[in-house]
Design an enzyme around this catalytic site. Structure first.
Site, PDB file in Angstrom:
ATOM      1  N   ARG A   1      19.847  42.831  50.518  1.00  0.00           N
ATOM      2  CA  ARG A   1      20.075  41.836  49.466  1.00  0.00           C
ATOM      3  C   ARG A   1      18.760  41.189  48.995  1.00  0.00           C
ATOM      4  NH1 ARG A   1      20.701  39.038  45.966  1.00  0.00           N
ATOM      5  NH2 ARG A   1      22.177  37.388  45.495  1.00  0.00           N
TER       6      ARG A   1
ATOM      7  N   TYR B   1      37.314  31.192  36.112  1.00  0.00           N
ATOM      8  CA  TYR B   1      35.845  31.101  36.105  1.00  0.00           C
ATOM      9  C   TYR B   1      35.296  31.027  34.678  1.00  0.00           C
ATOM     10  CZ  TYR B   1      35.910  31.917  41.087  1.00  0.00           C
ATOM     11  OH  TYR B   1      36.137  31.773  42.427  1.00  0.00           O
TER      12      TYR B   1
ATOM     13  N   ARG C   1      35.886  41.438  51.652  1.00  0.00           N
ATOM     14  CA  ARG C   1      34.488  41.052  51.837  1.00  0.00           C
ATOM     15  C   ARG C   1      33.882  41.632  53.110  1.00  0.00           C
ATOM     16  NH1 ARG C   1      32.282  36.479  49.193  1.00  0.00           N
ATOM     17  NH2 ARG C   1      33.179  36.391  47.124  1.00  0.00           N
TER      18      ARG C   1
ATOM     19  N   ARG D   1      27.229  38.778  53.669  1.00  0.00           N
ATOM     20  CA  ARG D   1      26.148  38.079  54.356  1.00  0.00           C
ATOM     21  C   ARG D   1      26.291  37.922  55.860  1.00  0.00           C
ATOM     22  NH1 ARG D   1      26.421  33.322  50.144  1.00  0.00           N
ATOM     23  NH2 ARG D   1      28.540  34.062  50.421  1.00  0.00           N
TER      24      ARG D   1
ATOM     25  N   ASP E   1      31.609  42.702  41.916  1.00  0.00           N
ATOM     26  CA  ASP E   1      32.194  41.363  41.875  1.00  0.00           C
ATOM     27  C   ASP E   1      33.189  41.279  40.721  1.00  0.00           C
ATOM     28  OD1 ASP E   1      31.711  38.610  43.294  1.00  0.00           O
ATOM     29  OD2 ASP E   1      32.122  38.181  41.190  1.00  0.00           O
TER      30      ASP E   1
HETATM   31  O1  CP3 Z   1      35.078  42.917  49.621  1.00  0.00           O
HETATM   32  C1  CP3 Z   1      33.968  43.461  49.496  1.00  0.00           C
HETATM   33  O2  CP3 Z   1      33.225  43.729  50.463  1.00  0.00           O
HETATM   34  C2  CP3 Z   1      33.546  43.922  48.113  1.00  0.00           C
HETATM   35  C3  CP3 Z   1      32.777  43.032  47.332  1.00  0.00           C
HETATM   36  C4  CP3 Z   1      33.349  41.758  46.694  1.00  0.00           C
HETATM   37  C5  CP3 Z   1      32.494  40.661  46.363  1.00  0.00           C
HETATM   38  N1  CP3 Z   1      33.225  39.739  45.665  1.00  0.00           N
HETATM   39  C6  CP3 Z   1      31.057  40.589  46.684  1.00  0.00           C
HETATM   40  C7  CP3 Z   1      30.377  39.277  46.678  1.00  0.00           C
HETATM   41  C8  CP3 Z   1      34.627  41.431  46.231  1.00  0.00           C
HETATM   42  C9  CP3 Z   1      35.932  42.208  46.357  1.00  0.00           C
HETATM   43  C10 CP3 Z   1      34.538  40.159  45.583  1.00  0.00           C
HETATM   44  C11 CP3 Z   1      35.680  39.498  44.908  1.00  0.00           C
HETATM   45  C12 CP3 Z   1      35.528  38.145  44.379  1.00  0.00           C
HETATM   46  N2  CP3 Z   1      34.421  37.570  43.811  1.00  0.00           N
HETATM   47  C13 CP3 Z   1      36.592  37.200  44.290  1.00  0.00           C
HETATM   48  C14 CP3 Z   1      38.038  37.437  44.712  1.00  0.00           C
HETATM   49  C15 CP3 Z   1      38.232  37.300  46.177  1.00  0.00           C
HETATM   50  C16 CP3 Z   1      38.023  35.903  46.726  1.00  0.00           C
HETATM   51  O3  CP3 Z   1      37.052  35.737  47.473  1.00  0.00           O
HETATM   52  O4  CP3 Z   1      38.799  35.002  46.374  1.00  0.00           O
HETATM   53  C17 CP3 Z   1      36.065  36.027  43.712  1.00  0.00           C
HETATM   54  C18 CP3 Z   1      36.829  34.745  43.437  1.00  0.00           C
HETATM   55  C19 CP3 Z   1      34.681  36.281  43.396  1.00  0.00           C
HETATM   56  C20 CP3 Z   1      33.732  35.360  42.722  1.00  0.00           C
HETATM   57  C21 CP3 Z   1      32.551  35.065  43.561  1.00  0.00           C
HETATM   58  N3  CP3 Z   1      31.561  35.967  43.871  1.00  0.00           N
HETATM   59  C22 CP3 Z   1      32.214  33.824  44.162  1.00  0.00           C
HETATM   60  C23 CP3 Z   1      33.050  32.548  44.062  1.00  0.00           C
HETATM   61  C24 CP3 Z   1      31.008  34.010  44.836  1.00  0.00           C
HETATM   62  C25 CP3 Z   1      30.198  32.942  45.542  1.00  0.00           C
HETATM   63  C26 CP3 Z   1      30.717  32.625  46.876  1.00  0.00           C
HETATM   64  C27 CP3 Z   1      30.056  33.479  47.911  1.00  0.00           C
HETATM   65  O5  CP3 Z   1      30.772  33.986  48.792  1.00  0.00           O
HETATM   66  O6  CP3 Z   1      28.836  33.627  47.836  1.00  0.00           O
HETATM   67  C28 CP3 Z   1      30.620  35.373  44.682  1.00  0.00           C
HETATM   68  C29 CP3 Z   1      29.409  36.033  45.221  1.00  0.00           C
HETATM   69  C30 CP3 Z   1      29.611  37.264  46.050  1.00  0.00           C
HETATM   70  N4  CP3 Z   1      30.463  38.294  45.728  1.00  0.00           N
HETATM   71  C31 CP3 Z   1      28.919  37.613  47.249  1.00  0.00           C
HETATM   72  C32 CP3 Z   1      29.395  38.867  47.649  1.00  0.00           C
HETATM   73  C33 CP3 Z   1      28.964  39.659  48.836  1.00  0.00           C
HETATM   74  C34 CP3 Z   1      27.818  36.790  47.901  1.00  0.00           C
HETATM   75  C35 CP3 Z   1      26.594  36.854  47.050  1.00  0.00           C
HETATM   76  C36 CP3 Z   1      25.304  37.073  47.803  1.00  0.00           C
HETATM   77  O7  CP3 Z   1      25.156  38.014  48.594  1.00  0.00           O
HETATM   78  O8  CP3 Z   1      24.365  36.305  47.543  1.00  0.00           O
END
Ligand code: CP3
Length: 352
Positions: free
Chosen positions: A39, A152, A26, A30, A76
């Site tokens: 974003r 999920y 990540r 944000r 994602d």
């Molecule tokens: O690592 C990186 O920079 C690459 C991008 C990336 C995202 N999600 C972007 C994202 C990666 C590798 C993921 C993986 C991901 N997504 C996982 C596995 C890793 C982990 O965290 O356990 C999971 C379970 C998800 C599912 C997911 N996506 C959730 C539960 C959420 C909401 C929680 C949150 O952090 O907002 C997301 C949204 C998400 N995916 C965001 C980002 C940058 C935030 C969304 C936003 O900008 O509004």
């Protein structure tokens, strides 16, 4: 630049480097003001992921600040259920919400045929990134492991007690297997297309592996991961795969031995000495700074980073977090981590 100059690829090939490579799960997100700014241009998070101009831009943002050794595709794990035809939504402040699968009939409604066309913008993003990232930086593609994506798909959201999926996998394992098989096939094809478009390393996120007991872990985490890796080795020989079985404790050892991963990403609860003694002789290890220590910063952060480098730096190692960067993280703390690693091993001397 020849591929063997890239630290990430050398390390995943088993080399021990005096200055190990680093990137952060990540690393785009944000906590960066420039991410929040971009974003804003898209209300819908999936649309954001499917817009190559925006996805390329936010992938590059952390590299401009910190020059990590790897870029990870901005996307994602939930684009797979979306591509299969399940309803997926990201709600502000709530995270992902899916229309939950509850029966074999629900699974049968999903189809993998549309995946390559539906996710074409993601492949376009990968292609552009492979042309735009600096020559010494490796491009990581990724997907969720089938178990975690299924969590999920069945629960409909994260952060539940996972009672629906546990019940299903226990009481009707043959039906549930149909979902895992569909995810194995679709994910292997998806990752193959990422590699064909320029991804050089693949990471599989199994964030929810830790809720499984030993037998379940073998069946629902190790076995599907192994199958994806086998398929990928056929379609894309030589591409290294990093597995991330989160919160599995000592079962990480059987994960490494049985899946055939080239690297294993470890959460912050895994003891450093145990990683060095037990896992590092078997494969490249990645991790495992506590993301809350990164939020806190200061001396505690310096000491934690140095301790990890001292314990794991004597074998094939990639510095990373134990889980993703959280939005509260001050960007300058990430800068401090980059500074400590890039100056390694000299930086050790300046820390008490
Ligand atoms: O690592 C990186 O920079 C690459 C991008 C990336 C995202 N999600 C972007 C994202 C990666 C590798 C993921 C993986 C991901 N997504 C996982 C596995 C890793 C982990 O965290 O356990 C999971 C379970 C998800 C599912 C997911 N996506 C959730 C539960 C959420 C909401 C929680 C949150 O952090 O907002 C997301 C949204 C998400 N995916 C965001 C980002 C940058 C935030 C969304 C936003 O900008 O509004």
């Amino acid at each position: 630049m020849s591929l063997d100059k890239k630290r990430m690829l050398r390390t995943l090939n088993g080399e021990t480097l005096a200055r190990p490579p680093f990137w952060l799960m990540r690393q785009a997100g944000r906590y960066l003001p420039e991410y929040r700014e971009v974003r804003k241009s898209s209300r819908n998070f999936l649309e954001f992921c499917y817009t190559p101009d925006l996805a390329v831009e936010v992938t590059l943002q952390p590299l401009r600040r910190y020059a990590m050794d790897a870029a990870i595709l901005f996307c994602d794990i939930l684009v797979i259920p979306d591509a299969l035809g399940q309803k997926v939504e990201f709600r502000e402040g709530e995270g992902p919400v899916l229309e939950p699968l509850r029966s074999l009939a629900d699974i049968k409604k999903l189809t993998c045929e549309a995946m390559p066309a539906h996710l074409a913008p993601v492949f376009e993003t990968v292609k552009r990134l492979s042309q735009e990232i600096p020559g010494d930086t490796a491009l990581i593609g990724f997907a969720g492991a089938p178990w975690t994506v299924a969590v999920y798909m069945v629960e409909g959201r994260g952060g539940t007690d996972c009672s629906n999926i546990r019940k299903w996998a226990d009481e009707a394992p043959e039906d549930f297997q149909a979902l895992i098989d569909l995810l194995v096939e679709t994910t292997a094809d998806y990752l193959t297309l990422q590699v064909k478009n320029g991804a050089e390393i693949i990471q599989l996120f199994d964030s929810w592996a830790g809720i499984l007991d030993e037998n379940q872990f073998r069946r629902w985490s190790i076995e599907p991961t192994k199958q994806i890796i086998e398929r990928l080795r056929k379609s894309c020989p030589g591409v290294p795969v990093i597995g991330f079985p989160r919160n599995v404790g000592k079962r990480a050892e059987m994960f490494v031995t049985e899946t055939g991963v080239d690297g294993v990403s470890l959460d912050q609860d895994q003891p450093l000495d145990w990683i060095a003694e037990t896992l590092q002789p078997k494969c490249t290890v990645q991790g495992n700074l506590d993301n809350q220590v990164l939020v806190a910063g200061g001396q505690e952060l310096d000491r934690a980073v140095i301790k990890i480098l001292q314990t794991l730096g004597n074998g094939p190692f990639i510095f990373n977090l134990g889980h993703g960067v959280v939005p509260e993280t001050p960007p300058e703390h990430v800068g401090r981590v980059a500074e400590l690693i890039k100056g390694w091993p000299e930086t050790a001397k300046s820390i008490s």
